[in-house]
Design a protein around this motif. Sequence first.
Motif, PDB file in Angstrom:
ATOM      1  N   VAL B  53       0.838  -1.203   0.000  1.00 37.52           N
ATOM      2  CA  VAL B  53       0.000   0.000   0.000  1.00 37.52           C
ATOM      3  C   VAL B  53       0.878   1.260   0.000  1.00 37.52           C
ATOM      4  N   SER B  54       1.908   1.277   0.843  1.00 32.78           N
ATOM      5  CA  SER B  54       2.786   2.452   0.937  1.00 32.78           C
ATOM      6  C   SER B  54       3.549   2.678  -0.355  1.00 32.78           C
ATOM      7  N   ASN B  55       3.911   1.561  -1.010  1.00 34.78           N
ATOM      8  CA  ASN B  55       4.598   1.646  -2.299  1.00 34.78           C
ATOM      9  C   ASN B  55       3.667   2.295  -3.335  1.00 34.78           C
ATOM     10  N   GLY B  56       2.410   1.882  -3.335  1.00 33.86           N
ATOM     11  CA  GLY B  56       1.427   2.466  -4.257  1.00 33.86           C
ATOM     12  C   GLY B  56       1.231   3.953  -3.998  1.00 33.86           C
ATOM     13  N   ASN B  57       1.324   4.358  -2.737  1.00 31.16           N
ATOM     14  CA  ASN B  57       1.173   5.775  -2.394  1.00 31.16           C
ATOM     15  C   ASN B  57       2.480   6.553  -2.543  1.00 31.16           C
ATOM     16  N   GLU B  58       3.528   5.867  -2.976  1.00 32.38           N
ATOM     17  CA  GLU B  58       4.841   6.497  -3.191  1.00 32.38           C
ATOM     18  C   GLU B  58       5.378   7.158  -1.931  1.00 32.38           C
ATOM     19  N   CYS B  59       5.122   6.548  -0.783  1.00 25.94           N
ATOM     20  CA  CYS B  59       5.669   7.052   0.479  1.00 25.94           C
ATOM     21  C   CYS B  59       6.937   6.234   0.767  1.00 25.94           C
ATOM     22  N   ARG B  60       8.092   6.841   0.478  1.00 22.95           N
ATOM     23  CA  ARG B  60       9.329   6.067   0.536  1.00 22.95           C
ATOM     24  C   ARG B  60       9.627   5.546   1.939  1.00 22.95           C
ATOM     25  N   PHE B  61       9.540   6.445   2.907  1.00 25.69           N
ATOM     26  CA  PHE B  61       9.855   6.015   4.265  1.00 25.69           C
ATOM     27  C   PHE B  61       8.974   4.835   4.683  1.00 25.69           C
ATOM     28  N   CYS B  62       7.674   4.968   4.431  1.00 25.50           N
ATOM     29  CA  CYS B  62       6.742   3.919   4.863  1.00 25.50           C
ATOM     30  C   CYS B  62       7.017   2.616   4.124  1.00 25.50           C
ATOM     31  N   GLN B  63       7.185   2.696   2.827  1.00 26.72           N
ATOM     32  CA  GLN B  63       7.312   1.439   2.079  1.00 26.72           C
ATOM     33  C   GLN B  63       8.638   0.746   2.383  1.00 26.72           C
ATOM     34  N   MET B  64       9.709   1.507   2.551  1.00 27.74           N
ATOM     35  CA  MET B  64      11.009   0.871   2.814  1.00 27.74           C
ATOM     36  C   MET B  64      11.073   0.326   4.235  1.00 27.74           C
ATOM     37  N   SER B  65      10.569   1.074   5.202  1.00 27.50           N
ATOM     38  CA  SER B  65      10.649   0.581   6.581  1.00 27.50           C
ATOM     39  C   SER B  65       9.747  -0.649   6.768  1.00 27.50           C
ATOM     40  N   HIS B  66       8.583  -0.655   6.141  1.00 29.55           N
ATOM     41  CA  HIS B  66       7.716  -1.829   6.310  1.00 29.55           C
ATOM     42  C   HIS B  66       8.170  -3.001   5.442  1.00 29.55           C
ATOM     43  N   SER B  67       8.843  -2.726   4.342  1.00 26.63           N
ATOM     44  CA  SER B  67       9.481  -3.820   3.589  1.00 26.63           C
ATOM     45  C   SER B  67      10.541  -4.487   4.465  1.00 26.63           C
ATOM     46  N   ALA B  68      11.338  -3.653   5.126  1.00 28.78           N
ATOM     47  CA  ALA B  68      12.384  -4.198   6.002  1.00 28.78           C
ATOM     48  C   ALA B  68      11.758  -5.012   7.130  1.00 28.78           C
ATOM     49  N   ALA B  69      10.669  -4.505   7.703  1.00 32.23           N
ATOM     50  CA  ALA B  69      10.011  -5.249   8.786  1.00 32.23           C
ATOM     51  C   ALA B  69       9.490  -6.592   8.277  1.00 32.23           C
ATOM     52  N   ALA B  70       8.901  -6.600   7.073  1.00 29.01           N
ATOM     53  CA  ALA B  70       8.398  -7.857   6.502  1.00 29.01           C
ATOM     54  C   ALA B  70       9.543  -8.852   6.334  1.00 29.01           C
ATOM     55  N   ALA B  71      10.668  -8.366   5.785  1.00 26.63           N
ATOM     56  CA  ALA B  71      11.828  -9.241   5.570  1.00 26.63           C
ATOM     57  C   ALA B  71      12.384  -9.740   6.906  1.00 26.63           C
ATOM     58  N   GLU B  72      12.432  -8.871   7.898  1.00 30.37           N
ATOM     59  CA  GLU B  72      12.985  -9.268   9.195  1.00 30.37           C
ATOM     60  C   GLU B  72      12.093 -10.300   9.896  1.00 30.37           C
ATOM     61  N   HIS B  73      10.801 -10.213   9.696  1.00 32.58           N
ATOM     62  CA  HIS B  73       9.907 -11.239  10.264  1.00 32.58           C
ATOM     63  C   HIS B  73      10.203 -12.612   9.670  1.00 32.58           C
ATOM     64  N   ARG B  74      10.724 -12.648   8.439  1.00 30.56           N
ATOM     65  CA  ARG B  74      11.034 -13.918   7.786  1.00 30.56           C
ATOM     66  C   ARG B  74      12.460 -14.361   8.035  1.00 30.56           C
ATOM     67  N   GLY B  75      13.221 -13.586   8.799  1.00 25.20           N
ATOM     68  CA  GLY B  75      14.590 -13.989   9.113  1.00 25.20           C
ATOM     69  C   GLY B  75      15.629 -12.950   8.734  1.00 25.20           C
ATOM     70  N   GLY B  76      15.253 -11.984   7.915  1.00 28.52           N
ATOM     71  CA  GLY B  76      16.163 -10.886   7.607  1.00 28.52           C
ATOM     72  C   GLY B  76      17.309 -11.238   6.676  1.00 28.52           C
ATOM     73  N   ARG B  77      17.206 -12.387   5.984  1.00 27.11           N
ATOM     74  CA  ARG B  77      18.267 -12.752   5.027  1.00 27.11           C
ATOM     75  C   ARG B  77      18.065 -12.001   3.713  1.00 27.11           C
ATOM     76  N   GLU B  78      19.087 -12.073   2.866  1.00 30.43           N
ATOM     77  CA  GLU B  78      18.963 -11.413   1.563  1.00 30.43           C
ATOM     78  C   GLU B  78      17.753 -11.919   0.798  1.00 30.43           C
ATOM     79  N   VAL B  79      17.539 -13.223   0.893  1.00 34.50           N
ATOM     80  CA  VAL B  79      16.421 -13.832   0.172  1.00 34.50           C
ATOM     81  C   VAL B  79      15.081 -13.282   0.681  1.00 34.50           C
ATOM     82  N   ASP B  80      15.051 -12.890   1.965  1.00 30.31           N
ATOM     83  CA  ASP B  80      13.811 -12.323   2.516  1.00 30.31           C
ATOM     84  C   ASP B  80      13.576 -10.905   1.992  1.00 30.31           C
ATOM     85  N   TYR B  81      14.665 -10.161   1.846  1.00 32.13           N
ATOM     86  CA  TYR B  81      14.545  -8.821   1.253  1.00 32.13           C
ATOM     87  C   TYR B  81      14.146  -8.924  -0.219  1.00 32.13           C
TER      88      TYR B  81
END
Lengths: 216, 193
Positions: B53-81
Amino acid sequence: MKAVEQTPTWLPEVEANPQPSPYADLIRIAKESGREHWQIWHLFAFRPEVTSPLASFTEGVMRGDAPISGGLRELIAAYTSWTNQCEFCWRSHAAIAAEMLGSEDLVRKVLEDMETSPLPEHEKALMRFARKITKELPAMREDDVEELRRMGWSDEAIYYTILVVALFNFYNRWVTTSGVHPVSDEVHRMHGKRLAVSGYEPKNRLMGIKASGNGV
Amino acid sequence: MAHIALEEGMPGITGAFAFRPETAKPMRELAEILLRGESTLTSAEREAIAAVVSNGNECRFCQMSHSAAAAEHRGGREVDYAWIEAVKANPESADISPKLRALIAIAKKVREGGKNVTAADINLARERGATDREIHDTVLIAAAFSMYNRYVDGLATWQPEEMAAYKPMGQRMAHEGYARRAAEPVRMGTGSR
């Protein structure tokens, strides 16, 4: 008393499962007194752990001490909701704004054609800003804020305007997508009068209704 | 520089939160419940909805920080990012469940406007096993980020550009949560926007 018929929302499991909360009480009281109820209460009653901070947040944004009046904040909420075509929301907040600003006519004119309405020019600038955040978010520039400053608005006033617009971009989506329908003009007007006094904390709403003694 | 007088050196929403802590607290609590509270959707799935949703709204801070949170919930590996980047780029081809794919389609329409979601969208999610609670949670998250994105971008808060800046933020968001920082906001040094 016979319950009134209302078109159901689009999420029947949500509607059928209110958790113990002031909103569940509001729905029950409305049904018992044979009046339409605001269907947004079903959304609030379904997950009180989510919606309780939301109600407090709404109270802070709409009624907290700020350099824009509560009535003007309600008008911004109604205008944002009108822009998003959320009928339940714009009708609800138009009624509250009309009550707090003392003119249904002004509110109607702002919604129908804001630019030609008798709203003062510096308040029109807030509405234009609200419309742009709602419709063209990625195009927001510092010039947009600068324009409001030229009109005499402080940073704190601008901050609260953004909060109101952001909050109603949330509510409009939550309400419309869940299939919350508007109620009759009469019931919107009645809740406008009540909410103007009680604010958004559900306990206060419930107390106001009990004190008025004639159901929801 | 932010459009209004926010404290420098506090990225994205943290700077906005620090301006008026009394409105920040319930916003944090809401994020905590929506993204980390009890749910049959995983936190990675919910963070992915927030990132899309944040990516669609072009809100960089929101989309990048929540992308990182999503990846970290999966283990934070490169493959998760890489996974969250693929979800944002094209949910249809990304490695996600058919149910999440239908929920993300609803979230994207909620972002565009509440009126865009059709009965067919809801039915598809139900056919793929989504409960009304899961549909409602998806709508709530998408609607909430339509708010947070406007809060952050309306104020034009300072937003780092590099994903590396967001990894530690994502780790805190994923593992410590959103309700913790009221007294001690994160600082990242001063920077220009």
